[in-house]
Structures are given as structure tokens and as C-alpha cells.
Design a protein around this motif. Sequence first.
Motif, PDB file in Angstrom:
ATOM      1  N   TYR A 124      10.084   0.650  -3.802  1.00  0.00           N
ATOM      2  CA  TYR A 124      10.816   0.097  -2.753  1.00  0.00           C
ATOM      3  C   TYR A 124      10.957   0.691  -1.552  1.00  0.00           C
ATOM      4  O   TYR A 124      11.281   2.196  -1.445  1.00  0.00           O
ATOM      5  N   ASP A 126      11.666   2.460   2.641  1.00  0.00           N
ATOM      6  CA  ASP A 126      12.382   2.209   4.143  1.00  0.00           C
ATOM      7  C   ASP A 126      11.328   1.417   5.443  1.00  0.00           C
ATOM      8  O   ASP A 126      10.173   1.772   5.303  1.00  0.00           O
ATOM      9  N   GLU A 127      11.984   1.686   6.443  1.00  0.00           N
ATOM     10  CA  GLU A 127      11.219   0.868   7.390  1.00  0.00           C
ATOM     11  C   GLU A 127       9.613   2.193   8.299  1.00  0.00           C
ATOM     12  O   GLU A 127       9.248   1.621   8.867  1.00  0.00           O
ATOM     13  N   TYR A 137      15.920  -5.535   2.672  1.00  0.00           N
ATOM     14  CA  TYR A 137      15.105  -7.195   2.597  1.00  0.00           C
ATOM     15  C   TYR A 137      14.736  -7.639   0.693  1.00  0.00           C
ATOM     16  O   TYR A 137      14.566  -6.253   0.104  1.00  0.00           O
ATOM     17  N   SER A 151       6.482  -5.872  11.076  1.00  0.00           N
ATOM     18  CA  SER A 151       6.806  -5.075   9.892  1.00  0.00           C
ATOM     19  C   SER A 151       5.742  -6.282   8.251  1.00  0.00           C
ATOM     20  O   SER A 151       6.043  -7.028   7.678  1.00  0.00           O
ATOM     21  N   ARG A 183       7.891  -3.808   4.836  1.00  0.00           N
ATOM     22  CA  ARG A 183       9.001  -2.834   5.657  1.00  0.00           C
ATOM     23  C   ARG A 183       8.569  -1.967   6.587  1.00  0.00           C
ATOM     24  O   ARG A 183       9.761  -1.016   7.244  1.00  0.00           O
ATOM     25  N   LYS A 191       8.027  -0.869  10.331  1.00  0.00           N
ATOM     26  CA  LYS A 191       8.125  -1.843  11.702  1.00  0.00           C
ATOM     27  C   LYS A 191       7.282  -1.219  12.293  1.00  0.00           C
ATOM     28  O   LYS A 191       7.365   0.088  12.437  1.00  0.00           O
TER      29      LYS A 191
END
Length: 1323
Positions: A132, A134-135, A158, A292, A295, A297
Motif C-alpha cells: 500500500y 502513498d501518492e 484510497y 493517478s 495512487r 499522482k
Amino acid sequence: MSGSFLVLFCLLPAALSQRCDLFPLIPLGLTDVHNGIPDDQITASSFMNAQTRASFGRLHYADGFLFFRNRVGAGAWIAGDQNTNQWLQIDLGERHVLTGVATQGRKGGREWVMDYLVQYADDDLPRNWLFYRDEYGSPYLFEGNIDDHGVAENRFSYPIVARYVRINPQRWHNLISMRAELYGCKLESYIASFTGSSRIELDLSHGVQTVNDRIQFRFRTQDTNGLILYASSDQTDHLAVELYQSKLRISINLGRTPSLSGVNEVFAGSLLDDNMWHDVLIVREQRMFNISVDRVKVWLELQTEYMHLNLNGAIYLGGMDVFTNKPGLLVRKNFTGCLENVWLNGLNLIRDARTTPDSDNAIEGFQTIGEVGSRCPLSSAVTDEIITLGSEDAFIKALRDAGSSLQTSLYFRTFQKDTVLIYHPLQTTNGVTDKFLALDIKENGNLELVVQLKDSVTKDISVVYTNLDPDATPDNFADGLWHYVDLYASRNSIKVTIDGTLYSTIQQLSLSFNTLTYIGWSPDRLSLINKKWKAFRGCIKQLSVQSRAVIYRELDPLNKQGTILNGTCAMRDRCMPNPCKRGAHCSQDWGEFYCTCPEGYSDSAVCHQSTHFTSCSEMQLLYPTISEKNATIDIDGSQILEPVHVNGYQLPGSFIFNVDYQTSTLSLAELVRRSVSCRQMINYKCRNTRLLSRPTLGGTNLANRAWSWWVSRRGQPRFYWGGSAPGIQRCDCGVTGTCQRGAVCNCDSFSEASVDLVEYQQDTGYFTYKEDLPVTQLRFGDTGSTADNKEGQFTLGPLECTGDNLFDNTVTFRKTDATIEMEPIYSETELDIRFLFKTTQTDAVFFQINGNRTGHFIEARLKRGREVQFSFNAGYGVLSISSVAFSSNPGESQVTVIYNDNEWHIVQFERNRKEFTLRVDQDETRRDREPSDQAFQFLKFNSPLFVGATQNFNEGYLGCLSNLMVNGVMQDIRGMVERGLVTYGVTAGCQPRCLDNPCLNRGECVEYYSHYYCECGLTPYRGYICGREVGATFKSSSDQISIDYSQKSAAKGINTVDEYIQVGFKTRSKLGILMQIRNPDIPENNPIEGPSESIIVRLNNAGGITVEINVGFRWHEVTTSGLDVDLANDQHHTVIVYRTKAGRQFHDFSPILHETSDTRLDNPARIYIGRNSSMPAGFEGCIYRAQFNNFFPLKAAFQEPANERVAVSSGVKEDYCGNEEVLPIADPAEIRPYPTIPPNLSFVRPEEIQQRNQTIVVLVSISCFALLTLLFVACFMRNYTFERGDYETKEAGDGILDEDDADAALQRQGGALPAVRGKEWWL
């Protein structure tokens, strides 16, 4: 199609599941022991014993022991190994939408997990695990528990789709102990698989127009290129989503103009052809475009003048039949793979395409062409063929049968250069191993065939192969894409096939082949190192040797060395998104990225922090002696324009001139904002043209406000001229009333009746309103045609700015517990801090900020006055970097430079994804790196930035602090002080205590900022500010002070030519020596004047001053015979004696010594005050302020402890001589204010307090009454029961009471006693 489609197309939301949106935290069954997830679906990397198995890691499992005593286990999962490789795995049985996770520790055991990562897999077999993230593409670190019983919930920013989930602890307390729960819902999945010739179409021939768009879908594929989604119109509008070179490319055009093509493209994601599911979200809000991918971006602002997307063709999903005349496309291939839940502005294209025409929610216009499947087939064989070589010592050794040829083929993808791909040692007769055949990747990314024979007859072979793909990047074959290589070698020929292109080499080589082929590296490291080759680090698939597939699982363990992963390609594109700032190029290898930074940013690993000065004022601090120096300032922008002629533009504002400042608008805005004042000159020379008067065209648009205007930096039209102000549509002369004919401008003063006027008029002035500057565009009109006499000419001057509010943002800290609380710092992937300081302190904290419960913090401090240190904690321990100062002068490399020297010093700190650096002044930048085995973590702060001390108000800083910038944003610390928000212990500006030198009488002020100290050692004074006279009272004429002034025997002594003598006195006597300095040579027949060489300052019989000098071979005397004042009048007088002109002249008297005379006073050895040893009587009175050059006799006479070289008569006492000590004005008392009361805190009103007190009194009274009543009842019942216990037994008969004792009474009774029937109770 009905018109209702347009409404759905624009308004319906896109969502993974309506249920998950409404109820985001639905437990998925981990807590439920009986009906939830079975025990066999909960596994772990390890556990301590049978009582700590993974199945006990259920949320709230141990919380029910009080009521469910039949439960077993230790109350949580406890890992058997305590390291960061442990995990708790949950199999949900089928794919779910996950929205959050919750954890607990082991209750009662003081064991819990503090931070953890989340991994997930959405296949039937968990081969490929994803973090998982982050952006920015880094694994996201979740905050865990702070105790062993509380529940820590983390809602995902998300949702993710997964069947398998792993929780991977990173930090823990005591032991890795955890209970967990997952939240989410079942996935409502609509999948479409495409074969490359199939697609879904939606007819939009009726036309659709949108202002905002939202596209969301998931996909998986093994192909590098493919068209996913396309829609267009019969004009230029289009929207294209395609896979191009394993990246997602989106092209959009909202419309074309003569100046803009309207085409905008953006790339997102990388390595997307890995046969794994990827999530895509595309959002357009007018001109703002956000993409995105997984995730990560990317956003941009569309370069267009339109906001609507007009579509009237068809929407193609998965491909199309004809690619010609389709704007916006780069690929010419349909998509092969799987798409899931494709949402387009509220439409699920896959679901709606499968609705039957007779259903209630059917949408017309859908058409499915070709074979579009409803399941996504997973080829495990293809996945098993993928191998990742992930370490520097990893290689695969493939065995082959002996033969006369060699064949090796494989697919590879890598970012590594200077690496060996295939290595085959050639067979030799003498056992020498330095003969080999190899295929390597060169430094520029090209492939190279190397045959090293070490033969004097046959030369070595080196053939370089370039990437022939027209779309190849400068990295060539090290571009991260899959490339195919087939190497075939026989005795006298070599054939190499690269991406389908065959290359041949035929010559007499006489090659003999070994039975070993190495992939990626070789134990024969000497040959590889000599070639400067590194180990191959990347991915390989479909490896075959001698046309036989090499199955990794079947290899002997000795034939696969190092870190090798099977079944997945674990490469990571570190340049997507581009970590390099300012548009710099990003390159990479397996474990690192590199930025090619522009000039001025090369000192930063990501081109983030500039090495330029932020202002000329800052530069001047480091070069204080240079009045002028050429330097690059980080913010600048001005340009002088030559006069521009305007002719032939009649309509208002029809002539357009755009001003180019050769820098960005943001830089100009920052320059103007920081400046104290700015101005820009404008001059307009006109002939028969008007400037600011209103046209007579009617209407209210811009063209009817004035004939000419200009545009500010914010894009706003302005209708005032230089010398005027906003809102006043006049020129300078119109404001002052000096325009010709009373017009608003000189250019507006001409009459239509005199259009043949030849003379030029002009209007000039300065724009000074900072909010409008600089001028970005000029618009002129009313210049007629080229054939008439109407014309204009304008000149725009440079943008001139003075002052620097940034550098003036300075605060002085005067108290060690004073702080300024600023807003918390927001840190993304980069954090840079820059400030200037000036102090005399040795140890202090410049600022400190603390984060959330994970212990994040950052702190800057000064240590020992010679070291600036930054410390921070991003979740994996405290890291520090220090700048130990050394002199840069040649030969002084080990001489420490002091930072607390009360001079300005510049500090620059930067933390980015690659490293953290510290630089002080122009010293060498110090660099360090964070732990490479852990993912980069953001610094998270939720407390104020405490400037000046720690958050506990200790270890405070004393001095001046200026120019504090965080991520390029100035922290307005001075504004906080000037607005009165902070008053304790701080002062606006840099205001040292010694700024105005409070020390008197030439005392040297030593700065401490909280206070100051006056060094009076070089003055004849004492006291706090050198305002106390040091004097001595000579009570009798026999008193004297004698000081041994001679030098040590080892010294050569001193000789003086220019002396400075000062003595203050107060006396009634006309006798005595005020001061005498002599050498030690004393002749036998010594006159009263003293030794052979001396200088005497004494009182004479006339009440004046006589100065006698005896140097060389002559005696001279100077006296104040011209004074009419008797100095022996008991008043204060000061005598100052000094020699000039090499000792030949006293004061302004005529020279008393010849140019050839010996004027030196040789080796002065003794000083007398009052009298010398040969005088019977001396001075009576008070002497003070005595000074001989830099020596002060009276201070030496009364110093403590006493100086053994000073002899003072008993009658001499220290005295102020009637002078009063001058003391400084005391500073006003400052008390630290109490902490501010939170705004959400309310106080109890007085009436509420009174009512509460009355209630308490009543309750206490009632309680006391009830207690007394209870005691009374208890006492009454006790007494009552005791009385009821007495009874009559009728035992005594007649006459028995008359007996003397009991025995006699019993005898008389005869022993017949009645039965006892009485009873007794106690209540």
C-alpha cells in the motif's frame, strides 16, 4: 439513444461499491471467531509457540476472557522472530474492496506494534505482493498502537482490491504482538478480457459536452503497447488513454486556437506490462487535469482557452478497427489484457454493454465486437518464467551438454548499465579462465558482444549494437522495457538477434565452448572487474540454453546464487514520478536515481535547493568588504525595452505588446512581494493620438473604457498611467492638474480639428503600486492608419525594486525561554530549511517541532559554538548531521572556525528521498543517507514550530535569527513580534545589547544578547558600564604608590617614544608627583628629578603642572606657565600628556628635542605616584584616572588579590575622589505569559458555582441527617434487644434468699432446678 443519457453521463458518481462508500468500516470477519474467517486462512511468518499462533491475532480476541473462559491462547499473535520481515497474513477467500485496518496489542503483556506496512495480492495464488503506497510511490507506514489494549484504526485514503493481505510490523514495543481486523466489502466486479481484435463501442453521434470528467478503471496486461480508451469529435476534441512503452499515456484536446494547438499529453505509471492489476483514476475539472496510477499522482494545467470536451463520434474501449485520422494516438495496436470496472462519468462501460435491450436499465448505443471475455485468465506458466536478480552477487549457472556451438536466449528488462548479461567461459587446454564470450550493456545503454581470446594470432572481438526502435530513449536497452536477445555461437561465427534484428559475425575464431553459461554475473570476477562490469540487476524471462528452457524451480541450489525472486519482476521505476525538480532529467540504475540539475542547483540531489543567494543583502554578509560583486540571485526579473513604434491600430487596444521578462511570473511575483518598494517607468510619445480618454463607441466592455491600457501581473487590465494610482484614470499631469487644455493626459489634449499637428506630446511616469507590477502587456489604439499623421511610441523601463522584506524578517531573542510559535511544517518528499543566525552563545536550540505519536521531530541546534547540528526522526530512529567548521585558508585546514563569533552565518538543510544535507556559509556540503533497508517516510508534524527554544522552553537561543524559510516559504517571525502576538523575550529586528555601546569611557561591550558585559580592562575605570572612577586618597605627604613595571629577565624590555599619560587629581597642596616613569639605572649622585631617564608629571610651586623628561643625555622641562588658574584649588582637574613627532614634541608645544636627539625612554621599570623614593614629601589629596599608555597604575594598586609588584603606603586608601558612579537604567521586568487558553475551553459562570455549592450543602446535610438517624436506630435496637433478654427463672424457693452463700442455697433447694426456657437474640 435517449436524451437521458446525457444526464447520466455528467452526473452519476463513479465508485467501487456503493456499500463501501456508505459504510467504509465494515468488518470482514477477522473478529468473529465462529462465523468469520476460519483459522486456517490466517497465517504468519512465524510464531513463538502453539499459544501464539496466527489464528489468535483477531481483534478483541482476549477481551472476552472474563465471560468466555473456554478460550485458549496467549491472547494475540506473537512473532517467533523479532525483525521487520515478520507478517500476519489473512486470506479473505475472494476479492474484496478494502477500506481500512485496525490493530491491537496483547492485553496485559505490554506488547504492541507501533508502525506497520500493508501488503496485498489480488490473485488466486499470492505470488505478487504489492505495498500500500502513498501518492509518491513509497510504501505507506501506518501508525499502530500506543498501548496493549486500545484499538488503532487506520482508514485507507484510497480503497484497494485484494484477496490476500499482509500486515508487516516495522516498529514494536517489547515483542511483535498483534490482533487485527480488516474493513471493506465484497467487490462487485465487471471484467472484460480483450484479445487484441475485440473491443466495445458506444455510439455518441448525438453529441455530448462535459466540463468535468472522471474516468476510473483497473487493468492488467503483458503487452507494452495498446489502446485502452478513445473518444473524439469531428473537430479537434479528443480523449485518448493508451499504454505506450509500458507507461500510461493520456492525450486530451479541448479545442484549437490560432495560437494554441490544444493538444495536451501526460504520462503516468511505469512498468505496467507486468501482468498485475493496476488502478487508474483520471479527473478533469475544467482545465485542471489529474491522473493517478496505483495512487501515484501526476497533474497538469491544460494549455487551452476552452473548458468543454465535445464528443460526437464513438467511445472505443479496448481498441478500434482503423487508426488513421485519429488524432492524439501514438500506438497502432489494440489492447490485449483485462479491464475491470471501467467507469466513465457515471457509466460502467463493461456492465452497461452487457445489459439486454429489454432490461429496465438498458442504454442504447453499445456494441461488442469480437470475443470479449468476462473472466481474466491468468497464465501461471508465464509468471513462473519471470526471474528477478536483485543483488550484486546474484547469478544463474546453466549447464549444457558439450558441443561445438553455444545458444542462449532470454528476455530482459533493466535500468542497470555497465553490466554483464550473458557470460560464457571458453574452453582452454591449459586451464586459463581469462578467455570468455560475453554480452554486456555498456555505459550508454547499448549492447556489446565481447570475445576475449588472449591470442597473439586472433584479435579480440567487440561489437556494439544500438537500439533501432525509433521511439527508443537515450538509455537505449537500459530503458526498463522488455528486450529479446538470442546469442548463437559456433566455432567460426557468432549470430546475435536483438528484438527481431539479426546481426552476424563470421571469421576464423576457432572457439571451443565450455559446459557452463552464467546469467547476470560469474564467479570469475577478475575478468568482469577488469572490464568494469557490474552484476546484472533486473528481470529475466523465458531463459533457454541450447534451445531448452531453464526452469528456475528445477535448478540445483548451487546453480542459483544471491537474492533471486521467482514469479515476479520486482523492478521499480524510481524516475516515475520524476523526483527531480525544475524539469531536470532523471536517470537510474537498480537501486538509485540521479538528477542532472541545472546550474545553481547541482548541490542538491533532486535539484530542489538553490546554491544561489536569496538576496544581495544575504550575499553581502559573506563578502562584507566588497562593495560590488557579480552574483546570481535566486529571484530576479527585469528587462529594459527599446522604444516601440505604434502605427496603424485604430481600434481601442488593438495593438498588443506582451512583455517578456525571461523568467516565470511566480518569480516576479515573489520578487515584488519581498521588496520594500518597486517601480516601473512608462513613457508614451504621441502625435494626434489619444491615450486614456473614453472612446465614443458605446458599451461597457474594455474597448469602451479607454483607447489604451496595460495589464498587471495578475492579468487584470489597468486604466491609470505612470504617476497616477489605481482607480484614477489619469496620467501624472492629470493628477497634478498640469496637462495641456485640462485633459486627463497630455496625449488626450489634441483637438480633432488640428489632426495635422506635427508636435509630439508625451506622458511619462512611474507605476508604483506593487500589487500590479510588473507590466505584462500593453494595449494601444487610436493610431489611425499607416497613411495618416497619427502615431505613437512607447518605452517601458525595467522593473526596479529596492529593499528586502525577507532579509529584514529578523528577530532578536533576549530570553533563554522565549519562543515564537509558528504553524506546523508540512513536509512532502522534500524539506528544505534555510536561515541566518548571529550569536555569541555556545549551546542553544534554534528551533524544534514535534510530530505525532510515532515520535517524529526535527531540531536544529548550535553545539559548543563550533558545530551546527540538525536532528530528526521520521519513524526509524534519530538521525543527525553536523557541519563542523574548518578554515578554508591554505595551511589552516585543521583550524576550527567559530560560529558564535557574533557574525552572520547562513544555514541550509535539505531532506529528500535520496539524502539529507547540511551546509553552513560557503563550507563544503555535508551529506548522509537514511537507512536503505526501509522505505522513505514523510515527516509528520502536528505541533507548532517552536522557534528560539524547545517546546519545553529550555535550551533557548540568544541572538539574532533571520530569513527563516521552510520549503521556500518565509516564516514571518518578525510579523509575529510586530503585531504583538509574541512579546516576551523577543524584539523585532536585530538589536544587540551592544548596538549603541552602553559602556562608558571607551569600555568594550561584550555581547550576550540577554545582557551585556563591559570590559573595562583597557580603561582606568571600573563598574558595570565602566562608570566608576578608580582613585586613591593620599592622606599625608609621605604616602606613595610604587609599581615595579620592569619586564621579566627573559624579555628584552620595552622602549617608548610616544607615551600617553593621563592623571586626574584634586588637592590643596602645591607639591608632589602625579606620575613618574623611570628606568632602573640610578646614578649615585641623583638629582631630585629622579633617575637618568624618566618622565615626571608633577605639581609645581605656582600651582601649575610641570612635565620633565630626561632621555638620552639631556634634561627638558615643559610647564603650564601661561595658565592663570591655581590648580591646587581642591577642584577636579585632569592632566593629559603625550609626545608626538617621534618623541620630540609635547602636545602643541614647540619641539624640545633635536631631530638627531635620542628620544627613547629605555626600558621603563618603575612607576611612582605621590612621590618617588628620593623625595622627603610628596602629594596630598586624591588622584584618579591614572593611565600610562595601556597600563592603569591605580587599578593595579587596588586589584584583588593584591599584586606583589605593587607597594602601597598604609595611608593610601581607594576612593572615588568625589565622583559618583554612573549606572545603567534597569531593564523592565519581563514575566513569561501564561499559556493561552484554548478557544474551545469554557469557564463555569459564578451563578453556576453558587448553585453547585448550594447543592453540595444540601446533599451533605441530608447525608449527615441520614447517618445520624441510622446511628440512633442502631443504638435503640441494641438497647432494646438487651433489655428483652432479661427473664425470670423462678429458681429460688422460699427462704433460699436468706442463706449465706450459693452452696447453702442449693443444698436447701435439694438440687431440683427448673428447666431454663428463656432465650436471647442480638439484632
